[in-house]
Design an enzyme around this catalytic site. Structure first.
Site, PDB file in Angstrom:
ATOM      1  CG  ASP A 223      -0.357  -0.498   2.481  1.00 39.69           C
ATOM      2  OD1 ASP A 223       0.748  -1.078   2.439  1.00 39.69           O
ATOM      3  OD2 ASP A 223      -0.961  -0.308   3.547  1.00 39.69           O
ATOM      4  CG  ASP A 247      -1.636  -8.025 -12.827  1.00 36.09           C
ATOM      5  OD1 ASP A 247      -1.382  -7.308 -13.817  1.00 36.09           O
ATOM      6  OD2 ASP A 247      -2.665  -8.726 -12.738  1.00 36.09           O
ATOM      7  CG  ASP A 251      -1.043  -2.420 -15.731  1.00 34.15           C
ATOM      8  OD1 ASP A 251      -0.099  -2.886 -16.403  1.00 34.15           O
ATOM      9  OD2 ASP A 251      -2.237  -2.650 -15.981  1.00 34.15           O
TER      10      ASP A 251
END
Ligand code: NAD
Length: 359
Positions: A223, A247, A251
């Site tokens: 986080d 993943d 991005d």
């Protein structure tokens, strides 16, 4: 030296960008005395049309006998209504699994010339950003036990995150080796305050780091990492993380560069075998119109030279040529800005090839 390369152009803009990439690679070969032997193979929608399946066995067999795979992109609206296991994108999952590609490398680089495309404030970006995200690709929650069952609160579904020591060791080694070729900093990202699998991840990465005293290691919770990528991205050099966290974070990292047509990737297996591809898809909206940006593919070829062949000079030769073309103001439509020169896919490939100059 002579090298065998499996080439999978795929669908949409795939064939256009791949031919520019190979043009560049051939010239590098001539300049430095390497021969590249290409085997062009079917995968994705074009393979479904020709053979009835997205990943023909012949493609897998030839890839396995090659030094590396270079892939364009697969998919398109023509095949969108097929059932899940027959979709072109199945070819990507099949290739990863069959070729044992366990490490995904995604650089997020902002080029000085394209800094305006970055959605972050100039004072955060400084003169550049250069992050390498190393994501574990074949383990964790995407491959763990899953199912549906009757729990105490009624019907429920579950997915399991599990990592073995060996899986973490091999991805950690890749991250440290890459950091050695860069700025010698690894940030390992986990959720060790909550997840047991993350606590093991952290222990193993810390153990492996003792073999790399020249590389600095730190740890961040996922986080916090998601925030830091936006707040202070320049603190990162190499990020190593699990399949699901990677993943999402890869991005996020790539989107701060602002230009999808510029981003390469590599997926590595044992013994430096790798599959190299741009991160973007087959862009059916611009396919066959000489509009696609081939730079992500050209930079994927630079990664192939660096990570499979260990040819650092050759890799830099390619990257320098891309930089020079951008400095001279040439742009494809996706990265165009006022005052620059618009060129098509072919011309961009030609310009990069012309600018290759031996180091
Ligand atoms: P996309 O990446 O193909 O396109 C998104 C947008 O970016 C489009 O407007 C496109 O024109 C533009 N774009 C992408 N690459 C570009 C380039 N090199 N130069 C200039 N502009 C570029 O994503 P999408 O539209 O969501 O997907 C299209 C198809 O590609 C789908 O079938 C999808 O499943 C597939 N796909 C394949 C891969 C892969 O092969 N690795 C990855 C993502 C999507």
């Amino acid at each position: 030296m002579s090298y065998k390369i499996a080439v999978i152009p795929g669908d949409g803009i795939g064939p256009e960008i791949i031919s520019q990439g190979l043009k560049v690679l051939d010239k590098v070969g001539q300049m430095y005395g390497h021969t590249f032997e290409y085997n062009t193979l079917l995968a994705g929608g074009c393979a479904i049309d020709a053979t009835g399946e997205p990943l023909p066995n012949e493609t897998i067999q030839v890839c396995k006998k090659s030094d590396a795979v270079i892939l364009g992109a697969v998919g398109g609206p023509k095949w969108d209504t097929l059932p899940g296991n027959m979709r072109p994108e199945q070819a990507l999952l099949g290739l990863r699994g069959q070729l044992g590609l366990f490490a995904n490398l995604r650089p997020a680089v902002i080029y000085k010339e394209l800094i305006d495309a970055c959605p972050l404030k100039p004072e955060i970006v400084g003169d550049s950003i250069d992050i390498m995200v190393v994501r574990e690709l074949t383990g964790g929650i995407y491959f763990g036990e899953r199912g549906r069952r009757l729990g105490i609160k009624g019907q429920e579904a579950y997915d399991t995150e599990a990592y073995s020591v060996g899986e973490v060791e091999r991805i950690a080694k890749i991250a440290f080796e890459i950091a050695r070729k860069r700025n010698k900093r690894v940030t390992s990202i986990d959720k060790a305050n909550i997840l047991e699998s993350s606590r093991l991840w952290r222990e193993v990465v810390t153990d492996i780091s003792s073999n790399y005293p020249d590389v600095t290691l730190d740890h961040l919770y996922v986080d916090n990492a998601a925030m830091q990528l936006i707040r202070a991205p320049r603190q990162f050099d190499v990020i190593v993380t699990s399949n699901m966290f990677g993943d999402i974070l890869s991005d996020e990292a790539s989107m701060i560069t602002g230009s999808i047509g510029m981003l390469p990737s590599a997926s590595l297996g044992e013994n430096s075998f790798g599959l190299y591809e741009p991160i973007h898809g087959s862009a059916p909206d611009i396919a066959g119109q000489d509009k696609a940006n081939p730079i992500a593919t050209v930079l994927s070829i630079a990664m192939f030279l660096r990570y499979t062949l260990n040819l650092e000079r050759e890799a830099q030769t390619v990257e320098n040529a891309v930089n020079r073309v951008l400095e001279e103001g040439y742009r494809t439509g996706d990265i165009m800005s006022p005052g620059k020169t618009l060129v098509g896919t072919n011309k961009m490939g030609e310009l990069i090839t012309e600018k290759l100059s031996k180091i």
